[in-house]
Design a protein around this motif. Structure first.
Motif, short mmCIF file in Angstrom:
data_model
loop_
_atom_site.label_atom_id
_atom_site.label_comp_id
_atom_site.label_asym_id
_atom_site.label_seq_id
_atom_site.Cartn_x
_atom_site.Cartn_y
_atom_site.Cartn_z
N ASN A 130 17.24 13.15 30.83
CA ASN A 130 16.98 14.07 31.93
C ASN A 130 15.70 13.72 32.68
O ASN A 130 15.55 14.04 33.86
CB ASN A 130 16.87 15.50 31.42
CG ASN A 130 18.12 15.97 30.71
OD1 ASN A 130 18.28 15.75 29.52
ND2 ASN A 130 19.03 16.59 31.45
N VAL A 131 14.77 13.07 31.99
CA VAL A 131 13.49 12.70 32.59
C VAL A 131 12.95 11.50 31.82
O VAL A 131 13.25 11.34 30.63
CB VAL A 131 12.50 13.89 32.56
CG1 VAL A 131 12.26 14.37 31.14
CG2 VAL A 131 11.19 13.56 33.25
N ALA A 132 12.18 10.66 32.49
CA ALA A 132 11.56 9.51 31.84
C ALA A 132 10.05 9.60 31.98
O ALA A 132 9.53 10.15 32.97
CB ALA A 132 12.05 8.21 32.45
N ASP A 152 5.12 19.43 32.13
CA ASP A 152 5.85 18.83 33.24
C ASP A 152 7.21 18.31 32.79
O ASP A 152 8.20 18.40 33.52
CB ASP A 152 5.03 17.69 33.85
CG ASP A 152 3.80 18.20 34.59
OD1 ASP A 152 3.70 19.43 34.80
OD2 ASP A 152 2.94 17.38 34.96
N VAL A 153 7.26 17.74 31.59
CA VAL A 153 8.53 17.20 31.08
C VAL A 153 9.59 18.29 30.99
O VAL A 153 10.71 18.14 31.49
CB VAL A 153 8.31 16.54 29.70
CG1 VAL A 153 9.64 16.31 28.99
CG2 VAL A 153 7.59 15.21 29.85
N PRO A 157 17.46 21.19 32.23
CA PRO A 157 18.38 22.20 32.79
C PRO A 157 18.14 23.56 32.16
O PRO A 157 17.52 23.67 31.09
CB PRO A 157 19.77 21.64 32.42
CG PRO A 157 19.52 20.76 31.25
CD PRO A 157 18.16 20.16 31.45
N GLU A 158 18.63 24.61 32.82
CA GLU A 158 18.47 25.95 32.28
C GLU A 158 19.11 26.04 30.91
O GLU A 158 20.22 25.54 30.69
CB GLU A 158 19.11 26.98 33.23
CG GLU A 158 18.37 27.15 34.54
CD GLU A 158 17.00 27.76 34.34
OE1 GLU A 158 16.86 28.59 33.41
OE2 GLU A 158 16.07 27.42 35.09
N GLU A 159 18.41 26.68 29.99
CA GLU A 159 18.91 26.78 28.62
C GLU A 159 20.03 27.80 28.56
O GLU A 159 19.93 28.90 29.11
CB GLU A 159 17.77 27.20 27.68
CG GLU A 159 18.07 26.95 26.23
CD GLU A 159 16.82 27.09 25.37
OE1 GLU A 159 16.84 26.58 24.23
OE2 GLU A 159 15.85 27.69 25.85
N PHE A 198 14.35 19.45 22.44
CA PHE A 198 14.78 18.27 23.18
C PHE A 198 14.72 17.06 22.28
O PHE A 198 14.19 17.11 21.15
CB PHE A 198 13.91 18.06 24.43
CG PHE A 198 12.43 17.95 24.14
CD1 PHE A 198 11.81 16.71 23.99
CD2 PHE A 198 11.65 19.10 24.02
CE1 PHE A 198 10.46 16.61 23.73
CE2 PHE A 198 10.28 19.01 23.76
CZ PHE A 198 9.69 17.77 23.61
N THR A 199 15.25 15.95 22.76
CA THR A 199 15.27 14.69 22.03
C THR A 199 14.39 13.68 22.75
O THR A 199 14.51 13.50 23.97
CB THR A 199 16.69 14.13 21.90
OG1 THR A 199 17.51 15.08 21.23
CG2 THR A 199 16.71 12.83 21.12
#
Length: 512
Positions: free
Chosen positions: A132-134, A208-209, A214-216, A82-83
């Motif tokens: 996607n999440v913060a 949790d992050v 999304p599904e890989e 992820f980034t």
């Protein structure tokens, strides 16, 4: 705004968190999931960013407001790539949806009443919109502040569908940490006690992050092989303060990626951004802080500036190509000459960008040629670097900057055959014979070979090194450039003498 539920009860420091060197090739095409780290100033966002990415990409300082631009670094956790996006501390909150156009951004930058805090806020909003999440970071030692309440409300109002995790940072004490986190329930989400410094419970936070990713996508091996791409060209944009480095990066990418302000010193961190040009070529653009004279930085006693300058110098070292940006009206200065020396010393390819060319009045067909002629005299150590006259404000010749950087990068990696090299050497020595050494014998070049690239490096084997003075060495480099090329990159030539045993093996001297 969705409030995430806890999915792990394990304790301990984050483990196996690292920058993933494979991220950025085929994974970039799938657009990796993104995590935005937000919060008010000086709560430890950059420290958490560094902890998650496993490096020191972000400057960490006790003073608030060090981070301003968005900073992107790829990482991996439990097999998921992820980034992570670091953002500046939010000081001023505004309303409304965020989908800024170039025109709107120009208006934002022009209005003095909005100022730098509003630009930082906008950067944070954009980071969250594309994530996607913060992770909302707060200070557990200081407790809940009105700014924390305002930011939580702002996120609910403007980004109601974004999952948000509340990280109560600076909970170094395992006994007091949970107690410190309890009061943050009033923000309307479950608080997680963490410590970016020690890594306490960062592992649980990351669990949790990744649960919100999304599904890989599953790809077969054949697809993975066909998707392999070459590494992007790392292009560092450097120069003195306020010459338009961030404006140039924004003009290249076509978006407000970096904050632009008339006030010098706006950029602090070295900001990396991967970018694909319209031609399909891939770049890693690195915006850097303005580099002042060492004496000026020391006399200011500003630790933040010292850290920023060090990051900028490190950006030069990790770049393939350096774009040295000059102000067209000011022209090259002594500091630009020092930067040019550093670029040559580090062996980086280079292009010279004359920015703000639109501000030069009464131009004619000879203006650019005369300007470049004077420039070559003042920056004689970069006489091999191509010059691009551009304007980040109007977009004039911005594409040529990328084209020049791409060509310089290719030359930086060029390798020539030994036969071609020795043909050049033979022609050069026939044209101008080497001078004599201290013993009165004339110098002789036996042969040469290329030993490295980035930059192209050659070793010439000669009978006696003292016969080849600086003048002849400059002549030989000139012959290399005229007959082979290497525009945009320094070249290194080493002269190596031969001992008697080697000459005997080659039949150059008789044995007694």
């Amino acid at each position: 705004m969705r409030v995430a539920k806890r999915t792990s009860t394990r304790c301990g420091a984050a483990r196996d968190v690292q920058q993933d060197p494979k991220v950025g090739q085929k994974d970039r095409k799938r657009h990796l999931p993104r995590v935005a780290i937000v919060g008010r100033p000086n709560v430890g966002k950059s420290a958490l960013f560094n902890r998650i990415t496993g490096g020191g990409a972000a400057i960490v300082h006790d003073e608030a407001g060090v981070t301003r631009d968005r900073s992107y670094v790829d990482a991996a956790w439990e097999g998921r790539k992820f980034t992570v996006v670091d953002t500046g501390g939010v000081l001023r909150l505004g309303g409304g949806d965020v989908s800024p156009s170039e025109r709107e951004m120009a208006e934002w930058n022009a209005e003095e009443d909005l100022g730098l805090p509003a630009m930082v806020e906008l950067q944070a909003k954009i980071a969250m919109q594309e994530s996607n999440v913060a992770v909302l970071v707060v200070d557990g030692q200081q407790g809940v502040t009105q700014a924390d309440r305002d930011i939580a409300q702002w996120m609910r109002r403007d980004l109601p569908t974004l999952p948000v995790l509340l990280a109560v940072n600076k909970c170094e004490s395992t006994t007091k940490g949970e107690m410190q986190a309890l009061e943050f329930w009033e923000l309307g989400m479950e608080p997680r006690a963490v410590s970016a410094i020690s890594g306490y419970k960062v592992a649980e936070l990351l669990d949790d992050v990744v649960s919100y990713f999304p599904e890989e996508e599953i790809e077969n091996e054949e697809e993975e092989e066909t998707d392999e791409e070459t590494e992007p060209v790392a292009l560092a944009i450097v120069g003195r303060p306020n010459v338009g480095k961030s404006s140039l990066l924004n003009a290249i990418t076509g978006e407000n990626r970096c904050i632009v302000s008339p006030k010098s010193g706006t950029t602090r961190d070295a900001i990396d951004m991967e970018f694909t040009a319209s031609t399909g070529e891939r770049f890693k653009l690195i915006d850097t802080a303005g580099i002042r004279k060492k004496a000026a930085v020391a006399s200011s006693k500003d630790r933040k500036e010292e850290l920023s300058v060090n990051r900028a110098i490190r950006a030069i070292r990790r770049a393939d190509v350096v774009a040295l940006v000059l102000d067209a009206l000011q022209g090259p200065t002594e500091q630009d000459f020092r930067l040019a020396e550093l670029i040559v010393q580090e062996g980086r390819a280079c292009i010279i960008v004359i920015n703000k060319w639109d501000t030069v009045e009464e131009k004619d067909s000879n203006t650019a040629a005369q300007y470049e002629k004077n420039l070559r005299v003042q920056l004689r150590n970069l006489d091999w670097a191509p010059v691009v006259f551009s304007s980040a404000l109007t977009g004039q010749r911005v594409q040529k900057v990328l084209n020049a950087a791409l060509q310089a990068g290719k030359q930086h990696r060029t390798r020539i055959t030994t036969s071609t090299l020795n043909m050049v050497l033979e022609e050069a020595t026939n044209w101008k014979s080497p001078p004599a050494g201290k013993n009165g014998k004339r110098g002789k070049v036996y042969y040469g070979t290329q030993v490295a690239v980035k930059p192209p490096t050659f070793v010439l084997f000669v009978n006696q090194t003292d016969a080849f003075n600086d003048s002849y060495k400059r002549f030989m480099e000139k012959q290399f450039r005229e007959n082979v090329g290497f525009p945009g990159t320094p070249i290194r030539i080493f002269w190596r003498g031969k001992d008697k045993s080697w000459l005997e093996q080659r039949g150059k001297v008789k044995r007694h």
